[in-house]
Design an enzyme around this catalytic site. Structure first.
Site, mmCIF file in Angstrom:
data_model
loop_
_atom_site.group_PDB
_atom_site.id
_atom_site.type_symbol
_atom_site.label_atom_id
_atom_site.label_comp_id
_atom_site.label_asym_id
_atom_site.label_seq_id
_atom_site.Cartn_x
_atom_site.Cartn_y
_atom_site.Cartn_z
ATOM 1 N N GLY A 57 -3.629 -3.828 9.025
ATOM 2 C CA GLY A 57 -3.002 -4.531 10.141
ATOM 3 C C GLY A 57 -2.398 -5.871 9.789
ATOM 4 O O GLY A 57 -2.139 -6.688 10.682
ATOM 5 N N MET A 69 -12.062 4.721 -1.420
ATOM 6 C CA MET A 69 -12.802 5.102 -0.212
ATOM 7 C C MET A 69 -13.413 6.453 -0.507
ATOM 8 O O MET A 69 -12.979 7.501 0.009
ATOM 9 C CB MET A 69 -11.849 5.138 0.989
ATOM 10 C CG MET A 69 -11.458 3.753 1.477
ATOM 11 S SD MET A 69 -9.915 3.712 2.392
ATOM 12 C CE MET A 69 -8.742 3.575 1.049
ATOM 13 N N MET A 122 -12.073 -5.451 4.884
ATOM 14 C CA MET A 122 -11.298 -4.547 5.738
ATOM 15 C C MET A 122 -11.097 -5.213 7.092
ATOM 16 O O MET A 122 -12.059 -5.597 7.753
ATOM 17 C CB MET A 122 -12.032 -3.205 5.942
ATOM 18 C CG MET A 122 -12.142 -2.319 4.717
ATOM 19 S SD MET A 122 -10.594 -1.963 3.845
ATOM 20 C CE MET A 122 -9.600 -1.204 5.129
ATOM 21 N N SER A 162 0.840 -1.212 0.000
ATOM 22 C CA SER A 162 0.000 0.000 0.000
ATOM 23 C C SER A 162 0.869 1.255 0.000
ATOM 24 O O SER A 162 1.640 1.490 0.938
ATOM 25 C CB SER A 162 -0.905 0.010 1.230
ATOM 26 O OG SER A 162 -1.529 1.267 1.334
ATOM 27 N N GLY A 188 0.846 -2.257 4.254
ATOM 28 C CA GLY A 188 1.351 -0.888 4.226
ATOM 29 C C GLY A 188 2.565 -0.798 5.111
ATOM 30 O O GLY A 188 3.710 -0.947 4.658
ATOM 31 N N SER A 189 2.328 -0.598 6.411
ATOM 32 C CA SER A 189 3.457 -0.439 7.337
ATOM 33 C C SER A 189 4.336 -1.679 7.437
ATOM 34 O O SER A 189 5.542 -1.545 7.651
ATOM 35 C CB SER A 189 2.955 -0.016 8.724
ATOM 36 O OG SER A 189 1.682 -0.505 8.982
ATOM 37 N N HIS A 194 -0.985 -1.448 -4.154
ATOM 38 C CA HIS A 194 -2.324 -1.078 -3.647
ATOM 39 C C HIS A 194 -2.383 0.449 -3.522
ATOM 40 O O HIS A 194 -1.537 1.061 -2.868
ATOM 41 C CB HIS A 194 -2.534 -1.759 -2.290
ATOM 42 C CG HIS A 194 -3.879 -1.550 -1.684
ATOM 43 N ND1 HIS A 194 -4.991 -2.276 -2.050
ATOM 44 C CD2 HIS A 194 -4.300 -0.699 -0.706
ATOM 45 C CE1 HIS A 194 -6.032 -1.891 -1.319
ATOM 46 N NE2 HIS A 194 -5.636 -0.922 -0.504
ATOM 47 N N ASP A 238 -7.242 -6.158 4.119
ATOM 48 C CA ASP A 238 -6.587 -4.852 4.163
ATOM 49 C C ASP A 238 -6.652 -4.276 5.571
ATOM 50 O O ASP A 238 -7.739 -4.003 6.080
ATOM 51 C CB ASP A 238 -7.322 -3.929 3.166
ATOM 52 C CG ASP A 238 -6.634 -2.582 2.985
ATOM 53 O OD1 ASP A 238 -5.555 -2.376 3.580
ATOM 54 O OD2 ASP A 238 -7.179 -1.753 2.239
ATOM 55 N N HIS A 268 -8.221 1.039 -4.463
ATOM 56 C CA HIS A 268 -9.226 0.895 -3.403
ATOM 57 C C HIS A 268 -9.870 2.269 -3.188
ATOM 58 O O HIS A 268 -9.241 3.173 -2.653
ATOM 59 C CB HIS A 268 -8.504 0.382 -2.139
ATOM 60 C CG HIS A 268 -9.347 0.377 -0.909
ATOM 61 N ND1 HIS A 268 -8.810 0.227 0.354
ATOM 62 C CD2 HIS A 268 -10.697 0.497 -0.727
ATOM 63 C CE1 HIS A 268 -9.785 0.258 1.248
ATOM 64 N NE2 HIS A 268 -10.935 0.438 0.621
ATOM 65 N N MET A 309 -8.755 8.291 -0.951
ATOM 66 C CA MET A 309 -9.590 8.772 0.161
ATOM 67 C C MET A 309 -10.046 10.194 -0.138
ATOM 68 O O MET A 309 -9.276 10.994 -0.676
ATOM 69 C CB MET A 309 -8.779 8.758 1.457
ATOM 70 C CG MET A 309 -8.196 7.392 1.786
ATOM 71 S SD MET A 309 -7.410 7.401 3.401
ATOM 72 C CE MET A 309 -6.704 5.758 3.443
ATOM 73 N N ASP A 320 -4.610 3.561 -2.392
ATOM 74 C CA ASP A 320 -5.755 3.960 -1.564
ATOM 75 C C ASP A 320 -6.233 5.348 -1.942
ATOM 76 O O ASP A 320 -5.484 6.325 -1.832
ATOM 77 C CB ASP A 320 -5.340 3.971 -0.090
ATOM 78 C CG ASP A 320 -5.263 2.578 0.500
ATOM 79 O OD1 ASP A 320 -6.229 1.813 0.331
ATOM 80 O OD2 ASP A 320 -4.239 2.268 1.128
ATOM 81 N N PHE A 338 -6.802 5.076 7.623
ATOM 82 C CA PHE A 338 -5.423 5.285 8.047
ATOM 83 C C PHE A 338 -4.638 3.982 8.046
ATOM 84 O O PHE A 338 -5.222 2.919 8.282
ATOM 85 C CB PHE A 338 -5.398 5.884 9.464
ATOM 86 C CG PHE A 338 -6.128 7.194 9.530
ATOM 87 C CD1 PHE A 338 -5.483 8.381 9.215
ATOM 88 C CD2 PHE A 338 -7.477 7.229 9.840
ATOM 89 C CE1 PHE A 338 -6.170 9.588 9.223
ATOM 90 C CE2 PHE A 338 -8.180 8.433 9.858
ATOM 91 C CZ PHE A 338 -7.530 9.615 9.538
ATOM 92 N N GLY A 339 -3.358 4.108 7.813
ATOM 93 C CA GLY A 339 -2.483 2.947 7.906
ATOM 94 C C GLY A 339 -2.049 2.748 9.350
ATOM 95 O O GLY A 339 -2.351 3.560 10.230
ATOM 96 N N GLY A 340 -1.358 1.645 9.586
ATOM 97 C CA GLY A 340 -0.729 1.409 10.884
ATOM 98 C C GLY A 340 -1.676 1.058 12.019
ATOM 99 O O GLY A 340 -1.311 1.166 13.190
HETATM 100 C C1 DX5 Z 1 -6.537 1.792 5.274
HETATM 101 C C2 DX5 Z 1 -6.047 1.461 3.894
HETATM 102 C C3 DX5 Z 1 -4.972 0.446 3.884
HETATM 103 C C4 DX5 Z 1 -3.713 0.838 4.608
HETATM 104 C C5 DX5 Z 1 -3.169 -0.390 5.273
HETATM 105 O O1 DX5 Z 1 -7.706 2.524 5.190
HETATM 106 O O2 DX5 Z 1 -7.110 0.986 3.095
HETATM 107 O O3 DX5 Z 1 -4.694 0.008 2.567
HETATM 108 O O4 DX5 Z 1 -2.727 1.387 3.781
HETATM 109 O O5 DX5 Z 1 -2.098 -0.039 6.072
HETATM 110 P P1 DX5 Z 1 -1.465 -1.042 7.126
HETATM 111 O O6 DX5 Z 1 -0.995 -2.254 6.385
HETATM 112 O O7 DX5 Z 1 -0.353 -0.251 7.733
HETATM 113 O O8 DX5 Z 1 -2.551 -1.390 8.128
HETATM 114 ZN ZN ZN Z 2 -6.684 -0.050 1.143
#
Ligand code: DX5
Ligand code: ZN
Length: 222
Positions: free
Chosen positions: A181, A71, A141, A10, A201-202, A35, A179, A69, A39, A37, A147-149
């Site tokens: 965590g 959102m 999801m 991501s 992502g992270s 990936h 997607d 993706h 938003m 994202d 948000f990531g992380g």
């Molecule tokens: C969250 C995004 C994810 C995000 C995942 O809304 O859709 O794609 O980047 O990040 P991690 O892998 O850090 O949870």
């Molecule tokens: Zn995503």
């Protein structure tokens, strides 16, 4: 690499000021999918990337699988065709973002991309029941989007299994992507429940060595 399991990096967690080189590093480390994202500050409380950036990524990486993706609320033909024309290989949206889920899933395929529906943690899986013939994949999801992380929500393992079972009950097979965590300590449970594509992502871009990070993720699946 075990072919059944694919990792989608991501870009939300990537180095945005050096994105091209960062993606090159991830692809060199054999990440399977990018990936992307999107938003809109409305469907989720964050704002990210438009079709021009996707187009630039497509220009630099003509062979990459680009997984968009959305959102975004509302979903409409313009948004879908903008990202398809910019080079998306896969496009998914959330059912809450339009009353025309069936129509837009078909439209994504007409645009030449794979079509997916994204289910938030609180979204019921029943909406899938009459859509199998329109769907190439379901994105579950494992955190609340935006948000990531964040930490993976364990109850989503049952949801992955329930979607698999519902598809089977309807005589269908469906690819499940997860997607949020996903990390070496959570990926196995997702795979055991039936997921095949894992967004990271992270757990990828926040690591010093992407090859080591992907090796660790694959090792957790062995
Ligand atoms: C969250 C995004 C994810 C995000 C995942 O809304 O859709 O794609 O980047 O990040 P991690 O892998 O850090 O949870
Ligand atoms: Zn995503």
């Amino acid at each position: 690499m075990d072919n059944k399991h694919l990792f989608a990096g991501s870009i939300l967690a990537a180095d945005l000021l050096d994105l091209g080189n960062d993606l090159q590093k991830a692809l060199d480390a054999k990440v399977d999918i990018i990936h992307f994202d999107v938003m809109d500050y409305h469907f989720v409380q964050n704002l990210t990337f438009g079709p021009d950036l996707l187009k630039a990524i497509r220009g630099r990486f003509p062979e990459a699988i680009l997984d968009v993706h959305l959102m975004v609320d509302p979903i409409n033909e313009k948004i879908l065709s903008d990202y398809a024309k910019a080079g998306a290989s896969m496009i998914s949206f959330h059912p809450e973002a339009t009353p025309h889920v069936d129509r837009y899933l078909s439209f994504i395929r007409e645009l030449g991309a794979k079509a997916g529906l994204v289910l938030n943690p609180g979204t019921d899986i029943g909406c899938l029941k009459y859509l199998w013939d329109r769907l190439d994949f379901v994105l579950i999801m494992t955190v609340n989007p935006g948000f990531g992380g964040q930490k993976l929500i364990p109850a989503m393992m049952q949801k992955i299994a329930d979607v698999k079972a519902l598809a089977k009950e309807c005589g269908k097979e469906i690819t499940i992507e997860v997607d949020g965590g996903v990390a070496p300590n959570t990926v196995r449970a997702c795979a055991d429940a039936g997921a095949e594509i894992f967004v990271v992502g992270s757990a990828l871009f926040n690591k010093p060595d992407y090859k080591v990070a992907l090796d660790e993720l694959h090792a957790a699946l062995k």
